[in-house]
Scaffold this motif. Structure first.
Motif, PDB file in Angstrom:
ATOM      1  N   ARG A 134       0.832  -1.220   0.000  1.00 44.93           N
ATOM      2  CA  ARG A 134       0.000   0.000   0.000  1.00 44.93           C
ATOM      3  C   ARG A 134       0.857   1.257   0.000  1.00 44.93           C
ATOM      4  O   ARG A 134       0.484   2.266  -0.592  1.00 44.93           O
ATOM      5  CB  ARG A 134      -0.982  -0.018   1.158  1.00 44.93           C
ATOM      6  CG  ARG A 134      -2.029  -1.109   0.946  1.00 44.93           C
ATOM      7  CD  ARG A 134      -3.229  -0.953   1.823  1.00 44.93           C
ATOM      8  NE  ARG A 134      -4.152  -2.037   1.600  1.00 44.93           N
ATOM      9  CZ  ARG A 134      -5.113  -2.034   0.682  1.00 44.93           C
ATOM     10  NH1 ARG A 134      -5.278  -0.991  -0.090  1.00 44.93           N
ATOM     11  NH2 ARG A 134      -5.905  -3.071   0.530  1.00 44.93           N
ATOM     12  N   TRP A 177      -0.915  -3.501  -6.361  1.00 47.03           N
ATOM     13  CA  TRP A 177      -2.312  -3.758  -5.996  1.00 47.03           C
ATOM     14  C   TRP A 177      -2.555  -5.254  -5.820  1.00 47.03           C
ATOM     15  O   TRP A 177      -3.297  -5.668  -4.920  1.00 47.03           O
ATOM     16  CB  TRP A 177      -3.259  -3.182  -7.035  1.00 47.03           C
ATOM     17  CG  TRP A 177      -3.543  -1.720  -6.894  1.00 47.03           C
ATOM     18  CD1 TRP A 177      -3.332  -0.755  -7.840  1.00 47.03           C
ATOM     19  CD2 TRP A 177      -4.099  -1.044  -5.766  1.00 47.03           C
ATOM     20  NE1 TRP A 177      -3.718   0.467  -7.348  1.00 47.03           N
ATOM     21  CE2 TRP A 177      -4.198   0.321  -6.081  1.00 47.03           C
ATOM     22  CE3 TRP A 177      -4.513  -1.468  -4.507  1.00 47.03           C
ATOM     23  CZ2 TRP A 177      -4.702   1.271  -5.192  1.00 47.03           C
ATOM     24  CZ3 TRP A 177      -5.021  -0.523  -3.609  1.00 47.03           C
ATOM     25  CH2 TRP A 177      -5.106   0.823  -3.955  1.00 47.03           C
ATOM     26  N   ARG A 178      -1.951  -6.079  -6.667  1.00 48.53           N
ATOM     27  CA  ARG A 178      -2.093  -7.531  -6.528  1.00 48.53           C
ATOM     28  C   ARG A 178      -1.541  -7.975  -5.178  1.00 48.53           C
ATOM     29  O   ARG A 178      -2.169  -8.763  -4.464  1.00 48.53           O
ATOM     30  CB  ARG A 178      -1.381  -8.235  -7.676  1.00 48.53           C
ATOM     31  CG  ARG A 178      -1.749  -9.684  -7.842  1.00 48.53           C
ATOM     32  CD  ARG A 178      -1.161 -10.302  -9.122  1.00 48.53           C
ATOM     33  NE  ARG A 178      -1.581  -9.588 -10.333  1.00 48.53           N
ATOM     34  CZ  ARG A 178      -0.784  -8.833 -11.098  1.00 48.53           C
ATOM     35  NH1 ARG A 178       0.491  -8.691 -10.796  1.00 48.53           N
ATOM     36  NH2 ARG A 178      -1.242  -8.233 -12.170  1.00 48.53           N
ATOM     37  N   ALA A 179      -0.369  -7.452  -4.821  1.00 44.15           N
ATOM     38  CA  ALA A 179       0.250  -7.800  -3.535  1.00 44.15           C
ATOM     39  C   ALA A 179      -0.575  -7.294  -2.353  1.00 44.15           C
ATOM     40  O   ALA A 179      -0.540  -7.888  -1.275  1.00 44.15           O
ATOM     41  CB  ALA A 179       1.665  -7.229  -3.461  1.00 44.15           C
ATOM     42  N   GLY A 203      -3.727  -7.379  -2.267  1.00 42.26           N
ATOM     43  CA  GLY A 203      -4.978  -8.121  -2.224  1.00 42.26           C
ATOM     44  C   GLY A 203      -6.143  -7.401  -2.873  1.00 42.26           C
ATOM     45  O   GLY A 203      -7.293  -7.599  -2.489  1.00 42.26           O
ATOM     46  N   GLU A 204      -5.846  -6.560  -3.851  1.00 47.66           N
ATOM     47  CA  GLU A 204      -6.870  -5.791  -4.568  1.00 47.66           C
ATOM     48  C   GLU A 204      -6.846  -6.178  -6.047  1.00 47.66           C
ATOM     49  O   GLU A 204      -6.315  -5.446  -6.889  1.00 47.66           O
ATOM     50  CB  GLU A 204      -6.616  -4.288  -4.397  1.00 47.66           C
ATOM     51  CG  GLU A 204      -6.670  -3.800  -2.965  1.00 47.66           C
ATOM     52  CD  GLU A 204      -8.081  -3.773  -2.395  1.00 47.66           C
ATOM     53  OE1 GLU A 204      -9.055  -3.868  -3.170  1.00 47.66           O
ATOM     54  OE2 GLU A 204      -8.200  -3.672  -1.164  1.00 47.66           O
ATOM     55  N   PRO A 205      -7.427  -7.329  -6.398  1.00 47.56           N
ATOM     56  CA  PRO A 205      -7.317  -7.819  -7.778  1.00 47.56           C
ATOM     57  C   PRO A 205      -8.006  -6.928  -8.812  1.00 47.56           C
ATOM     58  O   PRO A 205      -7.545  -6.858  -9.958  1.00 47.56           O
ATOM     59  CB  PRO A 205      -7.965  -9.205  -7.724  1.00 47.56           C
ATOM     60  CG  PRO A 205      -8.838  -9.173  -6.528  1.00 47.56           C
ATOM     61  CD  PRO A 205      -8.170  -8.247  -5.548  1.00 47.56           C
TER      62      PRO A 205
END
Length: 75
Positions: A21, A55-57, A59-61
């Motif tokens: 983030r 964003w993938r890391a 947890g926001e696919p």
């Protein structure tokens, strides 16, 4: 933070440290800045690719997919 290339390098270091983030915040600042600041240059494509990873890391696919789509359209 200033220079877009510095923000990109910072973000690339933060993701493996488990701070995605913070990486997103640095990259979003890079997109809001000028493409060339202080002689440091990066492409919007590189920033969007890094945002997809961050964003993938985080947890926001959906956010990751939006930035990955931007990269696919640009290349």
């Amino acid at each position: 933070l200033g220079d877009a290339r510095v923000n990109l390098a910072l973000a690339r270091a933060l993701v493996p440290l488990g701070r995605p983030r913070e990486a997103v915040a640095a990259l979003q600042a890079a997109l809001r800045g000028q493409p060339i600041e202080g002689g440091f240059f990066t492409t919007f494509t590189a920033v969007h690719a890094a945002l997809a990873t961050a964003w993938r890391a985080a947890g926001e696919p959906d956010s990751a997919a939006a930035h990955a789509a931007w990269v696919r359209r640009a290349t």
